[in-house]
Design an enzyme around this catalytic site. Structure first.
Site, PDB file in Angstrom:
ATOM      1  N   GLU A 276       1.775 100.101 -90.465  1.00  0.00           N
ATOM      2  CA  GLU A 276       0.469  99.424 -90.396  1.00  0.00           C
ATOM      3  C   GLU A 276       0.650  97.910 -90.432  1.00  0.00           C
ATOM      4  O   GLU A 276       0.208  97.245 -91.367  1.00  0.00           O
ATOM      5  CB  GLU A 276      -0.409  99.890 -91.553  1.00  0.00           C
ATOM      6  N   PRO A 277       1.294  97.359 -89.409  1.00  0.00           N
ATOM      7  CA  PRO A 277       1.519  95.917 -89.394  1.00  0.00           C
ATOM      8  C   PRO A 277       0.254  95.157 -88.997  1.00  0.00           C
ATOM      9  O   PRO A 277      -0.703  95.741 -88.488  1.00  0.00           O
ATOM     10  CB  PRO A 277       2.581  95.729 -88.312  1.00  0.00           C
ATOM     11  N   TYR A 318       1.190  78.759 -99.889  1.00  0.00           N
ATOM     12  CA  TYR A 318       2.555  79.312 -99.949  1.00  0.00           C
ATOM     13  C   TYR A 318       3.621  78.304 -99.538  1.00  0.00           C
ATOM     14  O   TYR A 318       4.792  78.677 -99.431  1.00  0.00           O
ATOM     15  CB  TYR A 318       2.702  80.502 -98.988  1.00  0.00           C
ATOM     16  N   CYS A 344     -10.559  66.958-100.124  1.00  0.00           N
ATOM     17  CA  CYS A 344     -10.185  66.061-101.220  1.00  0.00           C
ATOM     18  C   CYS A 344      -9.262  66.748-102.216  1.00  0.00           C
ATOM     19  O   CYS A 344      -9.646  67.020-103.371  1.00  0.00           O
ATOM     20  CB  CYS A 344     -11.430  65.566-101.941  1.00  0.00           C
ATOM     21  N   GLU A 345      -8.094  67.070-101.787  1.00  0.00           N
ATOM     22  CA  GLU A 345      -7.041  67.666-102.634  1.00  0.00           C
ATOM     23  C   GLU A 345      -5.736  67.252-101.988  1.00  0.00           C
ATOM     24  O   GLU A 345      -5.623  67.289-100.750  1.00  0.00           O
ATOM     25  CB  GLU A 345      -7.078  69.210-102.554  1.00  0.00           C
ATOM     26  N   TYR A 374      -3.763  86.015 -91.068  1.00  0.00           N
ATOM     27  CA  TYR A 374      -4.010  85.363 -92.355  1.00  0.00           C
ATOM     28  C   TYR A 374      -4.417  83.897 -92.145  1.00  0.00           C
ATOM     29  O   TYR A 374      -4.072  83.023 -92.928  1.00  0.00           O
ATOM     30  CB  TYR A 374      -2.781  85.476 -93.271  1.00  0.00           C
TER      31      TYR A 374
HETATM   32  N1  LLP Z   1      -0.535  97.237 -95.266  1.00  0.00           N
HETATM   33  C1  LLP Z   1      -0.887  96.817 -96.490  1.00  0.00           C
HETATM   34  C2  LLP Z   1      -1.245  97.790 -97.510  1.00  0.00           C
HETATM   35  C3  LLP Z   1      -0.906  95.422 -96.757  1.00  0.00           C
HETATM   36  O1  LLP Z   1      -1.251  95.012 -97.964  1.00  0.00           O
HETATM   37  C4  LLP Z   1      -0.565  94.502 -95.737  1.00  0.00           C
HETATM   38  C5  LLP Z   1      -0.563  93.065 -96.000  1.00  0.00           C
HETATM   39  C6  LLP Z   1      -0.224  95.007 -94.462  1.00  0.00           C
HETATM   40  C7  LLP Z   1      -0.204  96.379 -94.271  1.00  0.00           C
HETATM   41  C8  LLP Z   1       0.120  94.125 -93.302  1.00  0.00           C
HETATM   42  O2  LLP Z   1       1.277  93.403 -93.530  1.00  0.00           O
HETATM   43  P1  LLP Z   1       1.995  92.540 -92.376  1.00  0.00           P
HETATM   44  O3  LLP Z   1       2.443  93.477 -91.286  1.00  0.00           O
HETATM   45  O4  LLP Z   1       1.029  91.557 -91.842  1.00  0.00           O
HETATM   46  O5  LLP Z   1       3.155  91.932 -93.078  1.00  0.00           O
HETATM   47  N2  LLP Z   1      -1.405  86.286 -96.827  1.00  0.00           N
HETATM   48  C9  LLP Z   1       0.020  86.447 -96.628  1.00  0.00           C
HETATM   49  C10 LLP Z   1       0.395  87.866 -96.288  1.00  0.00           C
HETATM   50  C11 LLP Z   1      -0.085  88.886 -97.313  1.00  0.00           C
HETATM   51  C12 LLP Z   1       0.194  90.309 -96.912  1.00  0.00           C
HETATM   52  C13 LLP Z   1      -0.794  91.205 -97.565  1.00  0.00           C
HETATM   53  N3  LLP Z   1      -0.670  92.586 -97.182  1.00  0.00           N
HETATM   54  C14 LLP Z   1       0.464  85.458 -95.545  1.00  0.00           C
HETATM   55  O6  LLP Z   1      -0.357  84.628 -95.136  1.00  0.00           O
HETATM   56  O7  LLP Z   1       1.607  85.462 -95.117  1.00  0.00           O
END
Ligand code: LLP
Length: 422
Positions: A276-277, A318, A344-345, A374
């Site tokens: 689930e990307p 991050y 303003c930060e 994101y």
């Molecule tokens: N499945 C679940 C249960 C998740 O929590 C997430 C992401 C994904 C799939 C998708 O993950 P991905 O394929 O995109 O790596 N905000 C952070 C990333 C946080 C990820 C949260 N969970 C950023 O900006 O890099």
């Protein structure tokens, strides 16, 4: 993105046309890039394990136009909240096309999750009796925390291992499924999500092995026939120029190899393999088009743009790197400068020292890369700064996919008690 005669194009649309039509800052998504990303990954995994399916983690970009692209390609939806289940419904998806992977749920979340009829993926053994109070899900899985996680974004994003808040401890996973079986639940899957933005194929092999060793024992001892095994997301993309891309074919090959081996070792009936990307599909297909509004020469030269931390939170949150192009100036000499937004930060001073074109000037357009995942989804209204517009491009066509907010959006849910208006 392409650069022709110095001018930047997103698909075949000049960014000057996008900025003129929609203003800045604006998120722009290349439809064909999303489709290519999805197809490349699906082809790789189905080549080695044909019974494979992707769900799209809609949290990364919940614009329905984007989600529809992935639905058209055949993705289901990974929902992190009840509202994301409702977004999936708006796409026409429900039932076994949607998986609800919430965490630390309220009773209300549980009740609504159950009523929605989607696959329920529980983050903790303690959630099961709470679910059973409201009813019996037809299809259930548990999210395992395999004791290991990896992430290229920053320590806080790591979703697996002893410091993560997610998932069932390996020592509890047998009991979790046993209790579910005793409660009369008949359809099972298994899940994990231990990392994000990983570009090392070996990581995917390793976590698959960890999951299968835990789940294999459960299947064997409890005689459970897992209908799917979901490896989570985490397929990484390069953010910095020169960083290597994930070898998706190699990741798929290694995963399928160990998956098939472990199915045989534990005598499981071959389940559907799932991932689930989100980032891999939409991350590099999204850009922010912004404008240079001010330039200050003080202790340092700082370029002021309308791409602020409220528009793109990742650098301030991050320390994440996002590459920046300057329209019409990519061939010019470069000089290290800073670049910031208008909040303003000081965390809004999100580029400290980067070689940018020396003659960057007021009115220039910048294009921030890798903002499709994101990005908008984590934008906010701090400092009275409104959320930007979102636009889809395909070939030389473009469409507004979300309007820019107005002052009305800033006060939409506000009520002022009468005595305060006197
Ligand atoms: N499945 C679940 C249960 C998740 O929590 C997430 C992401 C994904 C799939 C998708 O993950 P991905 O394929 O995109 O790596 N905000 C952070 C990333 C946080 C990820 C949260 N969970 C950023 O900006 O890099």
């Amino acid at each position: 993105m392409k650069i022709k005669n110095g001018q930047i194009y997103l698909e075949d649309v000049p960014v000057t046309e996008l900025a003129k039509t929609y203003g800045t800052p604006t998120y722009v998504y290349e439809e064909n890039r999303i489709r290519c990303n999805f197809r490349r990954a699906l082809k790789a995994f189905q080549k080695y394990y044909p019974n494979f399916r992707f769900f799209y983690a809609i949290k990364a970009n919940n614009n329905l136009a984007i989600a529809h692209i992935l639905r058209q390609e055949g993705a289901g939806i990974d929902a992190a909240s009840v509202n994301e289940i409702l977004l999936a419904k708006k796409l026409g998806l429900g039932g076994t096309d949607v998986m609800f992977s919430g965490n630390f749920l309220s009773d209300d979340d549980i009740r609504q999750g159950l009523e929605s009829g989607v696959i329920f993926n529980l983050d903790d053994i303690s959630t099961l009796p709470r679910v059973l109070k409201f009813g019996k899900p037809e299809f259930l899985s548990f999210r395992l925390n395999p004791g290991y996680g990896q992430c290229e974004v920053g320590d806080f994003v790591c979703n697996g291992g002893p410091d993560a808040k997610f998932g069932v401890h390996p020592d509890q996973i047998m009991d979790a499924y046993r209790l579910a079986k005793e409660a009369g639940i008949t359809r099972f899957g298994a899940h994990m999500m231990p990392g994000s933005c990983v570009r090392d194929p070996e990581y995917f092999r390793f976590i698959t092995e960890l999951l299968m060793d835990n789940i294999g024992k459960v299947g064997k001892e409890l005689n459970i026939n897992f209908e799917f095994i979901d490896l989570g997301g985490g397929l990484g993309i390069p953010y910095k120029p020169g960083d290597h891309v994930l070898d998706i074919d190699e990741a798929a090959r290694l995963v399928s190899e160990v998956f098939t081996e472990k199915i045989a070792e534990y005598g499981l009936q071959p389940p559907r393999l799932m991932m689930e990307p989100a980032r891999y599909f939409v991350g590099d297909a999204g850009y922010i088009v912004g404008t240079v509004h001010s330039i200050k020469d003080s202790y340092k030269r700082i370029i002021g743009t309308d791409v602020s931390m409220n528009t793109l939170a990742r650098p301030a949150m991050y320390g994440a790197y996002h590459h920046i192009y300057v329209n019409g100036r990519e061939d010019e000499e470069r000089k290290p400068v800073g670049l910031c937004g208008q909040v303003c930060e000081n965390t809004d001073f999100w580029v400290r020292d980067r070689p940018l074109p020396e003659n960057i000037s007021l009115g220039d357009l910048i294009v921030v890369e890798n903002a499709g995942a994101y990005g908008y989804a984590m934008s906010y209204q701090y400092n009275g700064r409104l959320k930007p517009a979102e636009v889809i491009v395909n070939g030389n066509q473009h469409w507004l996919a979300r309007e820019r907010e107005t002052i009305e959006d800033l006060v939409r849910n506000v009520t002022v008690p009468g005595h305060l208006l006197k």
